[in-house]
Design a protein around this motif. Sequence first.
Motif, short mmCIF file in Angstrom:
data_model
loop_
_atom_site.label_atom_id
_atom_site.label_comp_id
_atom_site.label_asym_id
_atom_site.label_seq_id
_atom_site.Cartn_x
_atom_site.Cartn_y
_atom_site.Cartn_z
N LYS A 56 0.84 -1.21 0.00
CA LYS A 56 0.00 0.00 0.00
C LYS A 56 0.87 1.26 0.00
CE LYS A 56 -4.44 -1.26 1.98
NZ LYS A 56 -4.32 -2.61 2.58
N LEU A 57 0.48 2.20 -0.82
CA LEU A 57 1.11 3.51 -0.81
C LEU A 57 0.10 4.56 -0.39
CD1 LEU A 57 3.47 2.21 -2.46
CD2 LEU A 57 3.54 4.32 -3.78
N GLU A 58 0.44 5.32 0.65
CA GLU A 58 -0.42 6.43 1.06
C GLU A 58 0.19 7.69 0.49
OE1 GLU A 58 -1.06 4.16 5.31
OE2 GLU A 58 -0.20 6.16 5.26
N VAL A 59 -0.46 8.24 -0.51
CA VAL A 59 0.15 9.32 -1.27
C VAL A 59 -0.52 10.66 -0.96
CG1 VAL A 59 0.79 10.12 -3.57
CG2 VAL A 59 0.70 7.67 -3.09
N SER A 63 15.43 14.88 -9.84
CA SER A 63 14.03 15.32 -9.93
C SER A 63 13.12 14.74 -8.86
CB SER A 63 13.42 14.91 -11.27
OG SER A 63 14.20 15.30 -12.34
N CYS A 64 13.36 13.48 -8.47
CA CYS A 64 12.31 12.70 -7.83
C CYS A 64 12.41 12.64 -6.31
CB CYS A 64 12.24 11.30 -8.42
SG CYS A 64 13.67 10.28 -8.00
N GLY A 65 12.99 13.67 -5.69
CA GLY A 65 13.06 13.69 -4.24
C GLY A 65 11.68 13.86 -3.61
N MET A 66 11.36 13.02 -2.63
CA MET A 66 10.09 13.12 -1.91
C MET A 66 10.32 12.63 -0.49
SD MET A 66 7.63 11.40 -4.81
CE MET A 66 8.07 11.68 -6.53
N MET A 67 9.34 12.88 0.38
CA MET A 67 9.40 12.32 1.72
C MET A 67 8.85 10.91 1.66
SD MET A 67 10.63 14.98 3.21
CE MET A 67 10.63 14.59 4.96
N VAL A 68 9.65 9.94 2.06
CA VAL A 68 9.19 8.56 2.09
C VAL A 68 9.18 8.14 3.55
CG1 VAL A 68 9.61 6.21 1.29
CG2 VAL A 68 10.18 8.15 -0.19
N ASN A 69 8.02 7.89 4.07
CA ASN A 69 7.84 7.63 5.51
C ASN A 69 8.55 8.67 6.35
OD1 ASN A 69 6.22 5.50 5.01
ND2 ASN A 69 7.63 3.91 5.73
N GLY A 70 8.42 9.92 5.95
CA GLY A 70 8.95 11.02 6.75
C GLY A 70 10.40 11.37 6.50
N ASN A 120 4.90 -3.25 5.22
CA ASN A 120 4.19 -2.07 5.73
C ASN A 120 3.84 -1.10 4.61
OD1 ASN A 120 4.56 -3.01 8.40
ND2 ASN A 120 6.67 -2.26 8.31
N ALA A 121 2.85 -0.27 4.87
CA ALA A 121 2.48 0.75 3.90
C ALA A 121 3.57 1.81 3.83
CB ALA A 121 1.15 1.38 4.29
N ILE A 122 3.66 2.46 2.69
CA ILE A 122 4.65 3.51 2.51
C ILE A 122 3.92 4.84 2.34
CG2 ILE A 122 6.54 4.37 1.09
CD1 ILE A 122 6.99 1.49 0.15
N ARG A 123 4.33 5.83 3.13
CA ARG A 123 3.70 7.14 3.02
C ARG A 123 4.59 8.05 2.18
NH1 ARG A 123 0.18 10.94 6.77
NH2 ARG A 123 -1.23 9.16 6.70
N VAL A 124 4.03 8.57 1.10
CA VAL A 124 4.81 9.41 0.18
C VAL A 124 4.27 10.84 0.21
CG1 VAL A 124 5.69 9.65 -2.17
CG2 VAL A 124 5.09 7.39 -1.30
N GLU A 125 5.15 11.78 0.51
CA GLU A 125 4.75 13.19 0.58
C GLU A 125 5.74 14.04 -0.20
OE1 GLU A 125 3.94 14.66 4.76
OE2 GLU A 125 4.69 12.64 5.15
N PRO A 126 5.33 15.26 -0.56
CA PRO A 126 6.31 16.15 -1.19
C PRO A 126 7.38 16.55 -0.18
CG PRO A 126 4.24 17.31 -0.77
CD PRO A 126 4.00 15.88 -0.44
#
Lengths: 252, 127, 589
Positions: A11-14, A68-75, A91-97
């Motif tokens: 699961k990805l929480e985007v 280009s593709c830097g993001m917050m992955v699980n914080g 576990n689920a992965i949380r992806v944020e800007p």
Amino acid sequence: MGTPTTQRTIKLEVFRYRPEEEDEPTFQTYEVPYREDWVVLDALNHIKDTVDGTLSYRWSCRMGVCGSCGMMVNGYPKLTCAAFLRDYYPNAIRVEPLVNFPVERDLVINMDDFMRKLKAVKPWIIRKKEQPLAEGEYRQTPAELAQYKQFSMCINCMLCYSACPVVGREEGFIGPAVLALGQRYNLDSRDQGRAQRQETIFGHEGIWECTFVGECSTVCPKDVDPAGAIQMAKVQGAMEYMKTLLPWGQRS
Amino acid sequence: MKPPLNRNMGSTWWLSRGAYFLIMLRELSAVFIAAYLVFFLICLYKVGQGPEAYGAYLRFLWSPGMILFHLVALAFALLHMVTWFNATPKAVRVWRGEERVPPALMIGPNYAVWAVITAFIIWVVLK
Amino acid sequence: MAEYETLEADILVVGGGGAGLRAAIACAEIDPSLSVAVISKVYPMRSHTVAAEGGTAAVIKSNDSLEDHAYDTVSGSDWLADQDAVWAFVKEAPEELIQMEHWGCPWSREPDGSVAVRPFGGMKTERTWFAADKTGFHMLHALFQTSLKYDNVTRYDEWFVTKLLVEDGRCQGVAALELRTGKLRAILGKAVILCTGGAGRIFPFTTNGSIKTGDGMALAYRAGVALKDMEFVQYHPTGLPGTGILITEAARGEGGIMVNKHGDRYLQHYDLGKPLDVHDPNHPQLRQMELGPRDRLSQAFVKEMEKGNTIEGPYGDFIYLDVRHLGEKKINKKIPFVRELAKNYAGIDPVHETIPVRPVVHYMMGGVHTDIETATSLPGLFAIGECACVSINGANRLGSNSLTELLVFGARGGKNAAEFASENAISDKRALEAQARDEGERIVRTFILKQGGTERISTIRDQMTKAMEAGAGIYRTESSLKETWDTLMRLRERFEKIALDDRSNVYNTDLTTALELDFMLDVAASVAFSALERKESRGSHQRTDYPDRDDAKYLNHTLVYRTEAGPRVEYQDVVITKWPPAERTYGKK
């Protein structure tokens, strides 16, 4: 190299934010096939291609060099092309800007301020007198090259800005990557432009804002060690200041 | 057009990550070290006032609260010391040609000098 | 997309990679009163020049000569390169690389402080300058950072050009989508330089980043300009299976070897000379074995696969690249990125293990047809770099010539465009704005507001890339190409029924993906069509039904034009000045 398998999923929480439709961001959960050799970026591409074309993010080289593709992955700030699903599964992965940047939409951040700071440090060779091209290259020994090489490896992915609490709290702070870039040119034997970078690097929004948290260097995917570059500059700056206090020292 | 969304750091940002917590501890350490110095200066002052005042102050220092305070201050001082010792190779880069002198070689002497000075002080105190 | 605003500059540079930045700097330096706009769909430092690894060629050492560099390039091209262009290229190359040095590029050095060079495939002398194995990265960042010092260069970062604006027979601007707002605007200029890179993404397995979708090629093609030599697609022999990540030729330049599943250095069976022991002081031998040209090495892989000598993997067959004998120290110093990539993406450490590799689509030799001055047949339009075809690369580009090409022709093109811009003015602003308005309406009509669409972008894209690999890959035949062509035509029809998920304005990457696919379908068709028409085998274009080179008929460039009735092909003679066509030999000195 793992065998491709499509039975298992992850699961990805985007993070979603569409400024034309909503005022507050939300999280949207997607279930994607789990593959041993997939990175988070592969999962995002899977979502965009087959599930939800409205998801927006930046990417290109998917080999950790375009930045280009830097993001917050699980914080944690990460290049999503180098963040493997297998390190998070099941576990689920949380992806944020990336944090400490304004968000334009979904995972796309606004980098105007970064680009302005990048230019402010004058990241180009400054010479008192240019040597004509016909006279060939400037000589630079491998030892001289080594002095600044590490600081020239920055891909401008801005993960360090997301890791730095000072960047988050002090809007004007020039920030780790750009200060390291300033050092890259100051330490280059071909460069004579240190005085012109003085204000940006050693001024009140430069190195002295840094409280040496050190996380910039921890998250740097290219081992640039901006924290090192900044501490180095602090020592140099302090030494120079001390010299001006000596009776025979000169104030610049 | 709407301006981009700002996501401000909450007031608990320093709890979100071990490294952030550590930096806050390090910042906090200044308070304890400053307090320790105040007690120490008072101590010097009491020495000047004579043996009686000094003895009374020593008894105050042996109170459980003050011992606890000194232990905490010591822990903070050690945290501070380790952080800065380990930062040496970042701040000062020494080169042998194209190779950087390994960080361990830069950090080591710090600890060595610290050990020697500590040993000397212990020797003076116990003598 | 209701608002329209017109922006203007003297020169528009479309694309912010190595070629675009070099051209922009050239314009800016020639005349500080000229305004230069760099319009790129990504921030310049994301451009794919960043991924070039091994190095960039120019004659600098005393044991080398311009003649040798030119001859290597011409023979490497299987005699399809124009020799006047090649000569200009090798002659201007050294000064351009010295210029890069003056702009701060951290070239690897000799102990005395002079720049170091390394051997590369198809070159008979070591002449490849390098910055470890991140040469493109360092060049791009040096160019980008240097470009920041020119106040007359304005950047339009993340603006996607959808159309060239042509009026009175001259290219005088572009219609561009500002990704941040979703607004389409006219940007007018007296000269336009296309520097948008290649189109590797028309294939499924490529070293190219997602942005390399042949935009500039399609823009020119749609404006009536010919695409040249599109059938020549370079497969790099060493990509990581699955991801297609490039393992640089420098790995072989430093002494890496290629072995099949029996541990045999199989290249010796393909007219590429005899191997020397890896510890022999003469290994690696120039222009031989592992240092043969890329087309021949990639073709040898297919032959080995047919013989059953390759290793089967989940992402297709592979062979091994072995650099273990170089030792950890040399690997870390000369090819650290190879180690980093292999560790991260293949899970193996090249210091101790062999690297699985297979041929991967890497570079388009073909592109927008230009003359030696980078001018196209459309006045006011110039093209440089991978999106252009001058041609110095002919039927096969030599490794480390492309980065040099960016600089040499970037500088030339910038100069020529600046000159053109000083002599010409915008002729009819209103008409140009009207064109941009029409373009904006077209995009809204065909994508944003379109109802009843049924096709997904990724479905069509996947089928396109599969068709290209199946029919227009390393070996081709009449029937395979026809099948690819037919598939592409069906996909073009299906593209008309595309349905976007995203109908919004701000950073609508669903829309840009669709626009890119639209471009790629044109470029893919030009490749398949040109390949179908060239009934011979030359360099990277290998027709099993016509296995020989046919100089009598095909010593010329394919020019393909877009017409309502389908592509039309013309041929233009190759310029031969010094080296008449001869047999291409490697492994024999």
